[in-house]
Write an enzyme that holds these catalytic residues in place. Structure first.
Site, short mmCIF file in Angstrom:
data_model
loop_
_atom_site.label_atom_id
_atom_site.label_comp_id
_atom_site.label_asym_id
_atom_site.label_seq_id
_atom_site.Cartn_x
_atom_site.Cartn_y
_atom_site.Cartn_z
CD GLN A 22 -2.95 -1.14 2.29
OE1 GLN A 22 -2.67 -1.75 3.31
NE2 GLN A 22 -4.08 -0.46 2.16
NE ARG A 79 -0.37 -4.65 12.28
CZ ARG A 79 -1.30 -4.75 11.31
NH1 ARG A 79 -1.92 -3.68 10.86
NH2 ARG A 79 -1.62 -5.92 10.81
CG HIS A 123 -0.96 -6.09 5.28
ND1 HIS A 123 -1.12 -5.42 6.49
CD2 HIS A 123 -2.06 -5.79 4.55
CE1 HIS A 123 -2.26 -4.74 6.47
NE2 HIS A 123 -2.85 -4.94 5.30
CG ASN A 167 -3.43 -7.32 8.05
OD1 ASN A 167 -3.68 -6.73 9.10
ND2 ASN A 167 -4.13 -7.10 6.94
CD GLU A 168 -7.96 -6.90 8.05
OE1 GLU A 168 -8.28 -6.94 6.85
OE2 GLU A 168 -8.30 -5.98 8.80
CG ASN A 298 -6.65 -5.14 11.86
OD1 ASN A 298 -5.91 -4.91 12.81
ND2 ASN A 298 -6.20 -5.42 10.65
CE1 TYR A 300 -9.89 0.65 9.25
CE2 TYR A 300 -9.72 -1.73 9.42
CZ TYR A 300 -9.12 -0.50 9.23
OH TYR A 300 -7.78 -0.43 9.04
CD GLU A 375 -5.15 -2.74 9.51
OE1 GLU A 375 -6.21 -2.48 8.91
OE2 GLU A 375 -4.27 -3.50 9.06
CD1 TRP A 422 -6.06 2.04 7.30
CD2 TRP A 422 -4.30 0.74 7.81
NE1 TRP A 422 -5.48 1.64 6.12
CE2 TRP A 422 -4.40 0.84 6.40
CE3 TRP A 422 -3.26 -0.02 8.36
CZ2 TRP A 422 -3.50 0.21 5.55
CZ3 TRP A 422 -2.38 -0.65 7.51
CH2 TRP A 422 -2.51 -0.53 6.11
CD GLU A 429 -8.57 0.67 1.73
OE1 GLU A 429 -7.53 0.87 2.37
OE2 GLU A 429 -9.35 -0.26 1.99
CD1 TRP A 430 -6.45 -2.96 1.06
CD2 TRP A 430 -4.91 -3.92 -0.27
NE1 TRP A 430 -5.34 -3.25 1.83
CE2 TRP A 430 -4.39 -3.84 1.05
CE3 TRP A 430 -4.10 -4.48 -1.26
CZ2 TRP A 430 -3.10 -4.31 1.39
CZ3 TRP A 430 -2.83 -4.95 -0.93
CH2 TRP A 430 -2.35 -4.86 0.37
C1 GBH Z 1 -7.88 -3.59 6.50
O1 GBH Z 1 -8.82 -4.32 5.83
C2 GBH Z 1 -6.55 -3.86 5.93
O2 GBH Z 1 -5.73 -4.59 6.81
C3 GBH Z 1 -5.84 -2.65 5.42
O3 GBH Z 1 -4.78 -3.02 4.59
C4 GBH Z 1 -6.84 -1.74 4.75
O4 GBH Z 1 -6.23 -0.68 4.09
C5 GBH Z 1 -7.77 -1.24 5.80
O5 GBH Z 1 -8.32 -2.28 6.55
C6 GBH Z 1 -8.89 -0.37 5.28
O6 GBH Z 1 -9.72 -1.10 4.42
O7 GBH Z 1 -18.52 -8.05 6.30
O8 GBH Z 1 -18.33 -8.57 3.97
O9 GBH Z 1 -19.24 -6.47 4.63
C7 GBH Z 1 -10.12 -4.21 6.30
C8 GBH Z 1 -11.02 -4.97 5.42
C9 GBH Z 1 -13.16 -4.07 5.82
C10 GBH Z 1 -12.81 -6.41 5.45
C11 GBH Z 1 -14.58 -4.35 6.23
C12 GBH Z 1 -14.18 -6.68 5.90
C13 GBH Z 1 -16.38 -5.86 5.87
C14 GBH Z 1 -16.73 -6.92 4.88
N1 GBH Z 1 -12.29 -5.21 6.01
N2 GBH Z 1 -15.02 -5.53 5.58
S1 GBH Z 1 -18.32 -7.54 4.97
#
Ligand code: GBH
Length: 469
Positions: A22, A79, A123, A167-168, A298, A300, A375, A422, A429-430
């Site tokens: 990233q 990190r 990652h 990671n994840e 992590n 969000y 994160e 984060w 952002e992927w």
């Molecule tokens: C992280 O991914 C990553 O580690 C990081 O690299 C990335 O930049 C960052 O967060 C921001 O995206 O339940 O199917 O609706 C987080 C990815 C985001 C995956 C929320 C699951 C919900 C999917 N996650 N997402 S769902």
């Protein structure tokens, strides 16, 4: 009477996080080999706007400046992840001295600046050559990963504070092999479950390898994106069962083997129409369950799910819009409803209560395993003011509410050791490319100018005082 100021512990590890693909750029420099994200991002239609990580934040050349920013913010830890194809271009055999030197120099510079290096070994940037042989669906990848981990332990040694294996793995397995919105972009549910198991195995083998080199008390962790899913109707047994399925496929598939030594029977049963799980060999579970020094979390946003009876169009809310497959392997009778707002620029809802409850629930369930928020943060449509500043009050508000949730969990006795925002920098952002900005530091992609946003300056005060302003 005045209430005492609520304070984080003196030794709380405040930091910020990034990941190699990233931010680094320089994808063809220093002997780096191609990763699955190079292939994926260069495949038309996979990433918004056709963006790639070719240049990204040019961190490969600007790392010294970036460490300066971390130091200026007073952060105690950083990190970051190591790009496997930078240190071992083909994922097996020859290591690349120039790639290893890059990370070794970075680590020395962090230590010289008084910043603890917290390393993630994976990652998501798998060497492409390994994907050509099946990637994470190939058991061999787990053993190769452990050899790479062993070499990193030999090279970076006791300079690293915490070794995070993965990671994840949820994203690596399900977004990579089931919904296909991440590299390598496959859409095969059985492959995704095999990948999840081989990632578990990779975690166990790599953690053991690192400890073989550096000693049994070496801090080894893993970072999971734990899903908080609410039943649409809490009084409906069918909706609660739907959520239990999501919990299995989202959380227990990793927590079970890594922390408790088994896959839940309900997970095996609910996915038996997808796979017979014959990729789990005798002895694997013992290899996967290594002592965890820290569990990285992590978080969000939260989700809402319910039983789907097959009538009408099944709803999905994975933030990737139409056209993508579902990452929820085996959960064909579950649907997600959009969450009520407010939302971030990702369309993810803001739910700090769910964050607090998650930390409390996981902390109580695994009382001997300290937690670390590896994160948390938010993307917003930042605007640059005429003076060049970014007044990102919305990000400050997001962080303030989530820091408060963490403090609540601490006050409920949860052993939470640290918190990594984060992200340090706006970055790739992927599948959303550079459209979505998570940084507390703004990056101008034309000039590579870094500008701390107001949220960074606010965060500096939180770190300095241990209190939430
Ligand atoms: C992280 O991914 C990553 O580690 C990081 O690299 C990335 O930049 C960052 O967060 C921001 O995206 O339940 O199917 O609706 C987080 C990815 C985001 C995956 C929320 C699951 C919900 C999917 N996650 N997402 S769902």
């Amino acid at each position: 009477m005045s209430t005492p100021t609520r304070r984080f512990p003196e030794d709380f590890t405040w930091g910020s996080a990034t990941a190699s693909y990233q931010i680094e750029g320089a994808v063809a420099e220093g002997g780096r080999g191609p990763s699955i994200w190079d292939t994926f991002s260069h495949t038309p239609g996979k990433v918004l706007g056709g963006d790639t990580g070719d240049v990204a934040d040019d961190h490969y050349h600007r790392w010294a400046e970036d460490i300066g920013h971390i130091k200026d913010l007073g952060l105690k830890a950083y990190r970051f992840s190591i790009a496997w194809p930078r240190v071992q271009p083909g994922g097996r055999g020859e290591f690349n001295a120039e790639g290893i030197a890059f990370y070794s120099t970075l680590v020395d510079a962090l230590l010289a600046a008084g910043i603890e290096p917290v390393v993630t070994l994976y990652h998501w940037d798998l060497p492409q050559e390994l994907e050509d042989e099946g990637g994470w669906t190939n058991r061999q990848t787990a053993y190769l990963f452990a050899e790479y981990a062993r070499r990193m332990a030999q090279e970076l040694g006791d300079r690293i504070s915490v070794w995070t294996t993965l990671n994840e793995p949820w994203c690596a397995a399900y977004l990579g092999y089931a919904s296909g919105v991440h590299a390598p972009g496959r859409t095969d549910g059985a492959a995704a479950l095999a990948a999840a198991h081989h990632l578990n195995l990779a975690h166990g083998l790599a953690g053991a390898a690192v400890r073989e080199v550096l000693g049994a008390d070496t801090k080894v962790s893993v970072t999971l994106n734990l899903h908080v899913t609410h039943p649409v109707d809490p009084d409906s047994a069918a909706d609660r069962a739907a959520v239990a399925k999501i919990d299995d496929v989202g959380n227990e598939v990793f927590l079970g083997p890594m922390l408790e030594g088994a896959y839940p029977q309900s997970l095996l049963d609910n996915t038996s129409h997808v796979t017979d799980w014959s990729f789990v060999h005798d002895g694997d579970l013992a290899l996967i369950r290594i002592p965890l020094s820290i569990l990285g979390v992590n978080y969000y946003s939260s989700s809402r799910a319910r039983f789907y009876d097959g009538t009408g169009e099944r709803q999905q809310a994975d933030g990737h819009g139409d056209g993508a497959g579902s990452p929820w392997v085996g959960c064909e009778d579950v649907e997600f409803l959009p969450q009520p707002g407010p939302y971030t620029a990702m369309g993810w809802n803001i739910d700090p209560d769910a964050f607090r409850d998650l930390l409390v629930r996981i902390g109580r369930r695994f009382p001997d395993t300290p937690l670390m928020v590896t994160e948390n943060g938010a993307a917003f449509d930042d605007e640059v003011a005429p003076d060049g500043a970014v007044h990102d009050e919305n990000r400050i508000d997001y962080l303030r509410r989530h820091f408060t949730a963490a403090l609540d969990a601490l006050e409920q006795g949860i052993d939470l050791r640290g918190y990594f925002v984060w992200s340090l920098l706006d970055n790739f952002e992927w599948s959303f490319g550079y459209e979505r900005r998570f940084g507390i530091i703004r990056v101008d992609y034309d000039t590579q100018l870094r500008t701390p946003k107001d949220s960074a300056l606010w965060y500096r005060e939180v770190v300095r005082t241990g209190t939430i302003g």
